[in-house]
Write a protein that holds these residues in place. Structure first.
Motif, mmCIF file in Angstrom:
data_model
loop_
_atom_site.group_PDB
_atom_site.id
_atom_site.type_symbol
_atom_site.label_atom_id
_atom_site.label_comp_id
_atom_site.label_asym_id
_atom_site.label_seq_id
_atom_site.Cartn_x
_atom_site.Cartn_y
_atom_site.Cartn_z
ATOM 1 N N ILE A 47 -26.150 -0.488 -2.428
ATOM 2 C CA ILE A 47 -27.085 0.121 -3.348
ATOM 3 C C ILE A 47 -28.426 0.783 -2.477
ATOM 4 C CG2 ILE A 47 -28.338 -1.738 -4.341
ATOM 5 C CD1 ILE A 47 -27.944 -0.427 -7.134
ATOM 6 N N ASP A 48 -28.745 -0.158 -1.365
ATOM 7 C CA ASP A 48 -30.057 0.013 -0.714
ATOM 8 C C ASP A 48 -29.582 0.980 0.619
ATOM 9 O OD1 ASP A 48 -28.433 -1.649 0.899
ATOM 10 O OD2 ASP A 48 -30.521 -2.839 1.321
ATOM 11 N N TYR A 49 -28.607 1.719 0.655
ATOM 12 C CA TYR A 49 -28.087 2.349 1.876
ATOM 13 C C TYR A 49 -29.106 3.602 2.306
ATOM 14 C CZ TYR A 49 -25.984 5.671 5.022
ATOM 15 O OH TYR A 49 -25.619 6.665 5.971
ATOM 16 N N ILE A 50 -29.551 4.305 1.114
ATOM 17 C CA ILE A 50 -30.625 5.513 1.372
ATOM 18 C C ILE A 50 -31.975 4.791 2.122
ATOM 19 C CG2 ILE A 50 -31.991 7.313 0.476
ATOM 20 C CD1 ILE A 50 -29.451 7.770 -1.553
ATOM 21 N N GLU A 51 -32.177 3.801 1.411
ATOM 22 C CA GLU A 51 -33.442 3.101 2.182
ATOM 23 C C GLU A 51 -33.033 2.640 3.695
ATOM 24 O OE1 GLU A 51 -34.647 0.265 -0.580
ATOM 25 O OE2 GLU A 51 -35.027 1.559 -2.048
ATOM 26 N N ARG A 52 -32.132 2.009 3.870
ATOM 27 C CA ARG A 52 -31.497 1.335 5.236
ATOM 28 C C ARG A 52 -31.274 2.322 6.316
ATOM 29 N NH1 ARG A 52 -27.236 -1.239 5.528
ATOM 30 N NH2 ARG A 52 -26.290 -0.384 3.633
ATOM 31 N N ARG A 53 -30.790 3.711 5.766
ATOM 32 C CA ARG A 53 -30.110 4.587 6.652
ATOM 33 C C ARG A 53 -31.155 4.825 8.030
ATOM 34 N NH1 ARG A 53 -30.435 9.897 7.183
ATOM 35 N NH2 ARG A 53 -28.584 10.966 7.841
ATOM 36 N N LYS A 54 -32.230 5.166 7.706
ATOM 37 C CA LYS A 54 -33.266 5.566 8.746
ATOM 38 C C LYS A 54 -33.376 4.399 9.633
ATOM 39 C CE LYS A 54 -38.105 7.133 9.672
ATOM 40 N NZ LYS A 54 -39.339 6.965 9.006
ATOM 41 N N GLN A 55 -33.423 3.049 9.237
ATOM 42 C CA GLN A 55 -33.555 2.015 10.075
ATOM 43 C C GLN A 55 -32.100 1.864 11.146
ATOM 44 O OE1 GLN A 55 -34.668 1.569 6.954
ATOM 45 N NE2 GLN A 55 -36.740 1.659 7.764
ATOM 46 N N LEU A 56 -30.974 2.044 10.374
ATOM 47 C CA LEU A 56 -29.737 1.996 11.144
ATOM 48 C C LEU A 56 -29.706 3.159 12.142
ATOM 49 C CD1 LEU A 56 -27.353 1.510 7.766
ATOM 50 C CD2 LEU A 56 -28.110 -0.193 9.712
ATOM 51 N N ILE A 57 -30.082 4.174 11.806
ATOM 52 C CA ILE A 57 -30.216 5.346 12.913
ATOM 53 C C ILE A 57 -31.069 5.004 13.964
ATOM 54 C CG2 ILE A 57 -30.714 7.809 13.376
ATOM 55 C CD1 ILE A 57 -29.635 8.105 10.356
ATOM 56 N N GLU A 58 -32.421 4.513 13.742
ATOM 57 C CA GLU A 58 -33.343 4.312 14.784
ATOM 58 C C GLU A 58 -32.880 2.819 15.428
ATOM 59 O OE1 GLU A 58 -36.566 3.958 12.234
ATOM 60 O OE2 GLU A 58 -37.346 5.800 12.430
#
Length: 91
Positions: A47-58
């Motif tokens: 459910i928190d993917y949209i929030e975590r996505r940036k950190q995963l990419i970085e």
């Protein structure tokens, strides 16, 4: 890319592009938002993917890209024959 990978500058530019384009491509209409949320659910991204996505990419490193490129862009020879056999040719 399989041989040389990417530079840190190229990686940072790609990350910026991917991070910045997400809202434009996936959150620009009600149907796009709905499709994005269904996709996140189908892929079980959380459910928190949209929030975590940036950190995963970085978190992606130059070595991560090199490793993936070596695996996906391997130059090992491969032969693929498509179509029916030629007439008179024995298999």
């Amino acid at each position: 890319m399989a041989d040389d990978g990417v530079s840190q500058e190229e990686l940072e530019a790609a990350k910026k592009n991917v991070i910045g384009g997400y809202a434009i491509d996936n959150l620009n209409s009600s149907s796009a938002i709905a499709n994005t949320l269904v996709g996140i659910q189908m892929e079980d991204l959380g459910i928190d993917y949209i929030e975590r996505r940036k950190q995963l990419i970085e978190a992606v490193t130059v070595e991560d890209v090199r490793s993936a490129a070596r695996q996906l862009l391997s130059t090992d020879p491969a032969v693929m024959i498509v179509g029916p056999p030629l007439k008179g040719r024995k298999e």
